[in-house]
Scaffold this active site. Structure first.
Site, PDB file in Angstrom:
ATOM      1  N   ARG A   9     -23.417  65.078 -36.246  1.00 28.38           N
ATOM      2  CA  ARG A   9     -22.105  64.917 -36.882  1.00 28.38           C
ATOM      3  C   ARG A   9     -21.534  63.517 -36.680  1.00 28.38           C
ATOM      4  O   ARG A   9     -20.501  63.191 -37.241  1.00 28.38           O
ATOM      5  CB  ARG A   9     -21.139  65.966 -36.344  1.00 28.38           C
ATOM      6  CG  ARG A   9     -21.609  67.383 -36.698  1.00 28.38           C
ATOM      7  CD  ARG A   9     -20.629  68.420 -36.276  1.00 28.38           C
ATOM      8  NE  ARG A   9     -19.429  68.282 -37.111  1.00 28.38           N
ATOM      9  CZ  ARG A   9     -18.316  68.943 -36.899  1.00 28.38           C
ATOM     10  NH1 ARG A   9     -18.225  69.787 -35.903  1.00 28.38           N
ATOM     11  NH2 ARG A   9     -17.276  68.765 -37.678  1.00 28.38           N
ATOM     12  N   CYS A  10     -22.216  62.689 -35.901  1.00 23.07           N
ATOM     13  CA  CYS A  10     -21.735  61.340 -35.572  1.00 23.07           C
ATOM     14  C   CYS A  10     -22.516  60.305 -36.388  1.00 23.07           C
ATOM     15  O   CYS A  10     -23.747  60.267 -36.338  1.00 23.07           O
ATOM     16  CB  CYS A  10     -21.944  61.093 -34.073  1.00 23.07           C
ATOM     17  SG  CYS A  10     -21.623  59.404 -33.555  1.00 23.07           S
ATOM     18  N   SER A  11     -21.798  59.466 -37.115  1.00 21.81           N
ATOM     19  CA  SER A  11     -22.466  58.469 -37.959  1.00 21.81           C
ATOM     20  C   SER A  11     -23.256  57.457 -37.132  1.00 21.81           C
ATOM     21  O   SER A  11     -24.347  57.037 -37.533  1.00 21.81           O
ATOM     22  CB  SER A  11     -21.452  57.743 -38.847  1.00 21.81           C
ATOM     23  OG  SER A  11     -20.532  57.006 -38.074  1.00 21.81           O
ATOM     24  N   ARG A  14     -26.457  59.150 -36.144  1.00 15.06           N
ATOM     25  CA  ARG A  14     -27.384  59.218 -37.275  1.00 15.06           C
ATOM     26  C   ARG A  14     -28.014  57.851 -37.538  1.00 15.06           C
ATOM     27  O   ARG A  14     -29.213  57.760 -37.844  1.00 15.06           O
ATOM     28  CB  ARG A  14     -26.668  59.734 -38.529  1.00 15.06           C
ATOM     29  CG  ARG A  14     -26.321  61.207 -38.452  1.00 15.06           C
ATOM     30  CD  ARG A  14     -25.858  61.767 -39.789  1.00 15.06           C
ATOM     31  NE  ARG A  14     -24.774  61.024 -40.402  1.00 15.06           N
ATOM     32  CZ  ARG A  14     -23.476  61.256 -40.223  1.00 15.06           C
ATOM     33  NH1 ARG A  14     -23.095  62.239 -39.403  1.00 15.06           N
ATOM     34  NH2 ARG A  14     -22.565  60.544 -40.836  1.00 15.06           N
TER      35      ARG A  14
END
Length: 113
Positions: A9-11, A14
């Protein structure tokens, strides 16, 4: 083996994962929100990062502000807080052998792979 402590959920996490994928190296994804690290695992990780436990805390998380901010906490207390609330752990973290980095910015991952 290279490991990445990853939260999809964390850019930034990712982006860190993408760097590892593009490197062509073998790595393991550690979904630390599902498989919460033990006290000893976190202690080892903190030692590999070469920083005090407080520097691994996401201080803008609501649970930090409501339950921990401003309190006199020992290093052990901070590690216990991360175990109880793993979303407090900064991410992504990449470990290669005995070295680790927090991938903020994600390009820092390149320093250890």
């Amino acid at each position: 083996m290279i490991q990445i402590y990853h939260n999809n959920r964390c850019s930034k996490s990712r982006s860190g994962l993408q760097i590892l994928e593009e490197s062509g190296k073998n790595f393991e994804i550690v979904k630390y929100l599902e498989n919460i690290p033990t006290f000893d695992e976190l202690k080892t990780l903190i030692d590999q990062l070469g920083m005090p436990p407080i520097d691994l805390i996401r201080k803008n998380e609501a649970v930090w502000k409501s339950d921990y901010k401003g309190k006199d906490l020992s290093d052990s207390d901070i590690i216990e807080a991360m175990i109880k609330n793993p979303k407090l752990i900064e991410r992504p973290i990449v470990i290669n052998a005995n070295k680790a980095v927090i991938g903020r910015p994600p390009e820092k991952i390149l320093d250890i792979i």
